[in-house]
Design a protein around this motif. Structure first.
Motif, PDB file in Angstrom:
ATOM      1  N   VAL A   1      40.536   8.290  19.565  1.00 40.86           N
ATOM      2  CA  VAL A   1      40.261   9.589  20.052  1.00 40.86           C
ATOM      3  C   VAL A   1      41.601  10.657  20.284  1.00 40.86           C
ATOM      4  CG1 VAL A   1      39.160  11.409  21.574  1.00 40.86           C
ATOM      5  CG2 VAL A   1      37.963   9.663  20.236  1.00 40.86           C
ATOM      6  N   PRO A   2      42.396   9.744  21.124  1.00 44.81           N
ATOM      7  CA  PRO A   2      43.538  10.641  21.614  1.00 44.81           C
ATOM      8  C   PRO A   2      44.671  11.265  20.597  1.00 44.81           C
ATOM      9  CG  PRO A   2      43.227   8.952  23.202  1.00 44.81           C
ATOM     10  CD  PRO A   2      42.363   8.768  22.079  1.00 44.81           C
ATOM     11  N   ASP A   3      44.721  10.133  19.616  1.00 43.92           N
ATOM     12  CA  ASP A   3      45.652  10.437  18.340  1.00 43.92           C
ATOM     13  C   ASP A   3      44.908  11.687  17.273  1.00 43.92           C
ATOM     14  OD1 ASP A   3      47.555   8.742  18.914  1.00 43.92           O
ATOM     15  OD2 ASP A   3      46.824   7.188  18.058  1.00 43.92           O
ATOM     16  N   LEU A   4      43.519  11.237  17.246  1.00 40.12           N
ATOM     17  CA  LEU A   4      42.760  12.179  16.379  1.00 40.12           C
ATOM     18  C   LEU A   4      42.645  13.682  16.892  1.00 40.12           C
ATOM     19  CD1 LEU A   4      39.640  10.160  15.811  1.00 40.12           C
ATOM     20  CD2 LEU A   4      41.307  10.572  14.151  1.00 40.12           C
ATOM     21  N   VAL A   5      42.643  13.841  18.273  1.00 41.02           N
ATOM     22  CA  VAL A   5      42.849  15.105  18.732  1.00 41.02           C
ATOM     23  C   VAL A   5      43.970  15.830  18.489  1.00 41.02           C
ATOM     24  CG1 VAL A   5      42.799  16.541  21.042  1.00 41.02           C
ATOM     25  CG2 VAL A   5      40.914  14.649  20.817  1.00 41.02           C
ATOM     26  N   GLU A   6      45.238  15.125  18.638  1.00 36.90           N
ATOM     27  CA  GLU A   6      46.557  15.661  18.454  1.00 36.90           C
ATOM     28  C   GLU A   6      46.624  15.895  17.035  1.00 36.90           C
ATOM     29  OE1 GLU A   6      49.597  13.001  19.890  1.00 36.90           O
ATOM     30  OE2 GLU A   6      48.948  12.833  22.131  1.00 36.90           O
ATOM     31  N   GLU A   7      46.181  15.054  16.037  1.00 38.08           N
ATOM     32  CA  GLU A   7      46.355  15.162  14.705  1.00 38.08           C
ATOM     33  C   GLU A   7      45.593  16.672  14.252  1.00 38.08           C
ATOM     34  OE1 GLU A   7      44.954  13.354  10.332  1.00 38.08           O
ATOM     35  OE2 GLU A   7      44.882  12.085  12.325  1.00 38.08           O
ATOM     36  N   VAL A   8      44.283  16.775  14.686  1.00 35.38           N
ATOM     37  CA  VAL A   8      43.372  17.774  13.998  1.00 35.38           C
ATOM     38  C   VAL A   8      43.931  18.735  14.767  1.00 35.38           C
ATOM     39  CG1 VAL A   8      40.926  18.482  14.038  1.00 35.38           C
ATOM     40  CG2 VAL A   8      41.407  16.064  13.853  1.00 35.38           C
ATOM     41  N   THR A   9      44.113  19.213  16.191  1.00 27.89           N
ATOM     42  CA  THR A   9      44.724  20.459  16.696  1.00 27.89           C
ATOM     43  C   THR A   9      45.783  20.861  15.956  1.00 27.89           C
ATOM     44  OG1 THR A   9      45.580  19.002  18.481  1.00 27.89           O
ATOM     45  CG2 THR A   9      43.278  20.122  18.933  1.00 27.89           C
ATOM     46  N   ALA A  10      46.736  19.799  15.679  1.00 32.72           N
ATOM     47  CA  ALA A  10      48.048  20.233  15.092  1.00 32.72           C
ATOM     48  C   ALA A  10      47.537  20.845  13.801  1.00 32.72           C
ATOM     49  CB  ALA A  10      48.963  19.097  15.099  1.00 32.72           C
ATOM     50  N   ARG A  11      46.821  20.465  12.924  1.00 28.92           N
ATOM     51  CA  ARG A  11      46.651  20.610  11.549  1.00 28.92           C
ATOM     52  C   ARG A  11      46.008  22.001  11.700  1.00 28.92           C
ATOM     53  NH1 ARG A  11      43.848  16.242   7.772  1.00 28.92           N
ATOM     54  NH2 ARG A  11      43.746  18.169   6.574  1.00 28.92           N
ATOM     55  N   LEU A  12      44.944  22.396  12.614  1.00 26.35           N
ATOM     56  CA  LEU A  12      44.449  23.629  12.731  1.00 26.35           C
ATOM     57  C   LEU A  12      45.066  24.873  13.526  1.00 26.35           C
ATOM     58  CD1 LEU A  12      40.599  22.572  12.858  1.00 26.35           C
ATOM     59  CD2 LEU A  12      41.969  23.084  10.791  1.00 26.35           C
ATOM     60  N   GLY A  13      46.240  24.190  14.037  1.00 27.33           N
ATOM     61  CA  GLY A  13      46.856  25.327  15.072  1.00 27.33           C
ATOM     62  C   GLY A  13      46.066  25.704  16.327  1.00 27.33           C
ATOM     63  N   LEU A  14      45.394  24.608  16.969  1.00 24.91           N
ATOM     64  CA  LEU A  14      44.528  24.814  17.902  1.00 24.91           C
ATOM     65  C   LEU A  14      45.436  24.467  19.310  1.00 24.91           C
ATOM     66  CD1 LEU A  14      41.394  23.156  16.412  1.00 24.91           C
ATOM     67  CD2 LEU A  14      41.977  25.709  16.631  1.00 24.91           C
ATOM     68  N   SER A  15      45.055  25.178  20.153  1.00 26.09           N
ATOM     69  CA  SER A  15      45.471  24.792  21.522  1.00 26.09           C
ATOM     70  C   SER A  15      44.439  24.219  22.382  1.00 26.09           C
ATOM     71  CB  SER A  15      46.128  26.017  22.316  1.00 26.09           C
ATOM     72  OG  SER A  15      45.177  27.092  22.580  1.00 26.09           O
ATOM     73  N   VAL A  16      44.510  23.198  23.004  1.00 23.91           N
ATOM     74  CA  VAL A  16      43.363  22.280  23.886  1.00 23.91           C
ATOM     75  C   VAL A  16      43.240  22.756  25.291  1.00 23.91           C
ATOM     76  CG1 VAL A  16      42.809  20.100  24.532  1.00 23.91           C
ATOM     77  CG2 VAL A  16      43.884  20.376  22.382  1.00 23.91           C
ATOM     78  N   GLU A  17      42.129  23.006  25.835  1.00 25.90           N
ATOM     79  CA  GLU A  17      41.960  23.286  27.135  1.00 25.90           C
ATOM     80  C   GLU A  17      41.521  21.950  27.955  1.00 25.90           C
ATOM     81  OE1 GLU A  17      39.084  26.603  27.143  1.00 25.90           O
ATOM     82  OE2 GLU A  17      40.604  28.083  26.470  1.00 25.90           O
ATOM     83  N   ARG A  18      40.435  21.548  27.318  1.00 30.09           N
ATOM     84  CA  ARG A  18      39.795  20.153  27.838  1.00 30.09           C
ATOM     85  C   ARG A  18      38.709  19.502  27.071  1.00 30.09           C
ATOM     86  NH1 ARG A  18      34.538  21.224  30.333  1.00 30.09           N
ATOM     87  NH2 ARG A  18      34.229  23.459  30.812  1.00 30.09           N
ATOM     88  N   VAL A  19      38.365  18.238  27.348  1.00 34.09           N
ATOM     89  CA  VAL A  19      37.320  17.585  26.686  1.00 34.09           C
ATOM     90  C   VAL A  19      36.136  17.986  27.214  1.00 34.09           C
ATOM     91  CG1 VAL A  19      36.269  15.244  26.213  1.00 34.09           C
ATOM     92  CG2 VAL A  19      38.857  15.662  26.084  1.00 34.09           C
ATOM     93  N   GLN A  20      35.087  18.262  26.616  1.00 29.36           N
ATOM     94  CA  GLN A  20      33.684  18.696  27.310  1.00 29.36           C
ATOM     95  C   GLN A  20      33.044  17.304  28.054  1.00 29.36           C
ATOM     96  OE1 GLN A  20      32.161  21.291  28.250  1.00 29.36           O
ATOM     97  NE2 GLN A  20      30.310  20.258  28.729  1.00 29.36           N
TER      98      GLN A  20
END
Length: 302
Positions: free
Chosen positions: A34-53
């Motif tokens: 999951v940590p790697d997936l979050v980094e990969e997907v948010t980078a591809r979509l240009g997203l900034s992360v707030e928190r995991v729900q």
């Protein structure tokens, strides 16, 4: 934000560890990615992360994010075997009517969704009000499925649960047999074929901005409304079973639900019996014995 904050919720990890299919090993190992997936997907979509729900569900990881223009959104990451493309197809078909909007499904295994209020569900309302709002929300989802859809039908969706019920031990066998008989009788009768949410209950309806309440997390299936309403009939089960008039209250609830949405009472009772026994067996597999006992007691009242 540290990698630890990206870890999958504990309830999801437990559920994946009890997956009853051949993909169990892959699914159980997925949370570590999951940590790697979050980094990969948010980078591809240009997203900034707030928190995991948190506490999160038992079928996905939801990360609260912002899009490049600052718009809030929710990123849903699905484990192997979850088929998020089916959820995406249903959300696209509803197009925001009764359900959250699908914003992006371009990354395999990930859905970018309209941000709702993740901590405010229908369960925050008094029961009578929650049932009324649930009825109004689910009614908007019952539409004709798209042409040449790839969704399962109720008969297919219930095959594996039925097979599991056929192998239960003697303690549960009478209820399992009654549930199997009910399924067989229901499937033998012609029924409407509408697009259903598939896992609709009060916890799946969140407060929104553009309208008061919207459904999330569909496991879409095509079938009759009575199958859909069986899950809401099981809502707030702890309070129901604790009631001194639990049996009569349970039957009244089924009747009210059926009448409020013009559904046949006997068909709703039959699907509620089947889904209660199915949920009980799932709870037993996951080690939630007290939940299973509540469900079986409810099923016996029907």
């Amino acid at each position: 934000m540290s990698r630890r904050e990206f870890e999958a919720p504990a309830r999801l990890v437990r559920a994946l560890g009890h997956a009853p299919d051949a993909a169990r090993e892959d699914a159980a190992g997925w949370p570590a990615k999951v940590p790697d997936l979050v980094e990969e997907v948010t980078a591809r979509l240009g997203l900034s992360v707030e928190r995991v729900q948190l506490p999160g569900g038992r079928s996905s990881v939801v990360v609260l994010v912002r899009r490049p223009d600052g718009t809030p959104a929710a990123l849903k990451l699905a484990p192997p075997g979850a088929h998020p493309e089916r959820e995406a197809a249903a959300l696209a078909h509803w197009d925001g009517h009764g359900a959250c909007l699908l914003l992006d499904a371009s990354v395999p295994g990930a859905l970018l969704l309209e941000r709702l209020q993740p901590d405010v569900t229908l369960r925050s309302l008094p029961e009578a009000k929650a049932l009324l709002e649930a009825a109004g929300t689910v009614r908007r989802l019952w539409v004709e499925p798209p042409a040449e859809h790839g969704f399962a039908y109720v008969a297919e969706r219930t095959e594996a649960p039925a097979a599991a019920m056929a192998t239960v031990d003697d303690e549960i066998r009478p209820l399992a047999t009654a549930a199997l008989d009910a399924r067989a009788e229901l499937l033998a009768e012609p029924a409407e074929q509408l697009l259903l949410h598939g896992e609709f209950h009060q916890g799946k309806v969140l407060a929104g901005e553009r309208t008061h309440w919207l459904a999330v997390g569909p496991v879409p299936v095509v079938g009759e409304r009575a199958y859909e309403l069986a899950r809401p009939a099981l809502d707030r089960l702890d309070d129901l079973v604790a009631s001194s008039s639990g049996a009569s209250t349970a039957r009244r609830r089924v009747g009210r639900l059926a009448d409020s949405l013009d559904v046949d009472r006997d068909r709703l009772r039959g699907w509620t019996l089947f889904r209660a026994v199915d949920d009980a067996l799932v709870s037993l597999r996951e080690g939630r014995r007290s939940r299973a006992e509540l469900l079986l007691e409810f099923a016996a009242w029907l």
